[in-house]
Design an enzyme around this catalytic site. Structure first.
Site, PDB file in Angstrom:
ATOM      1  N   ILE A   1       0.836  -1.209   0.000  1.00 54.84           N
ATOM      2  CA  ILE A   1       0.000   0.000   0.000  1.00 54.84           C
ATOM      3  C   ILE A   1       0.869   1.257   0.000  1.00 54.84           C
ATOM      4  CG2 ILE A   1      -1.910   1.177   1.154  1.00 54.84           C
ATOM      5  CD1 ILE A   1      -2.449  -1.461   2.691  1.00 54.84           C
ATOM      6  N   CYS A   2       0.571   2.170  -0.926  1.00 57.93           N
ATOM      7  CA  CYS A   2       1.175   3.500  -0.860  1.00 57.93           C
ATOM      8  C   CYS A   2       0.042   4.504  -1.043  1.00 57.93           C
ATOM      9  CB  CYS A   2       2.312   3.663  -1.872  1.00 57.93           C
ATOM     10  SG  CYS A   2       1.825   3.633  -3.605  1.00 57.93           S
ATOM     11  N   GLY A   3       0.371   5.743  -1.385  1.00 58.89           N
ATOM     12  CA  GLY A   3      -0.684   6.750  -1.490  1.00 58.89           C
ATOM     13  C   GLY A   3      -1.655   6.447  -2.605  1.00 58.89           C
TER      14      GLY A   3
END
Ligand code: RB5
Length: 154
Positions: A66-68
């Site tokens: 998960i990232c932005g």
């Protein structure tokens, strides 16, 4: 056998990672939380590699990164031969990615998707299985061939 899941995130994704981790714990999944553990800025490739390594070494069967936006995480982890990652922000892509494409990493964008939908997507991804259909095996062999062709030869 229980599915083992490796979880990773950068600072943009760590809050959602914690929500996913709590859900997976509640559902008794075996999981490895590879960080990050705070909002302090970090670099998503460093965590993508940790998740990818966990899968390639057999410590985990599937990964969630998960990232932005999900984009950086997905680009980075797909550089690792043997990793097949997809960004899924809907349940159709989540099960189709497993069933047809044998995806082994789900990428999420914490700034794109709400917690409840993200959990639905995670649930769908983890419960789906590769169909093994001949046409998908053939297409995956072609994906593998591309990977081999562009690997830097030592
Ligand atoms: C970090 O600010 C952000 O660039 C990262 O989380 C991600 O969205 C990259 O794709």
């Amino acid at each position: 056998m229980a599915v083992k899941v490796a979880l990773g995130a950068d600072h943009g994704g760590y809050e959602l990672k914690d929500v996913v981790r709590d859900y997976l714990e509640q559902e008794h999944y075996e999981l490895i939380d590879l960080g990050t553990y705070s909002s302090e800025a970090v670099d998503y490739p460093d965590y993508a590699v940790k998740v990818g390594e966990a899968i390639l070494s057999g410590k985990a069967d599937l990964g969630i990164m998960i990232c932005g936006s999900g984009v950086g995480a997905c680009v980075a982890i797909n550089k690792m031969p043997g990793i097949r990652a997809g960004i899924c922000h809907d349940t159709f892509s989540a099960h189709q990615g497993r069933e047809d494409d044998d995806a082994n990493v789900l990428c999420l964008g914490a700034r794109v998707i709400g917690h409840q939908l993200a959990l639905e997507v995670v649930k769908t991804f983890l419960n789906a299985k590769f169909s093994g259909a001949e046409r998908h095996v053939r297409r995956l062999a072609k994906v593998h061939e591309i990977e081999q062709r562009y690997l830097i030869k030592a």
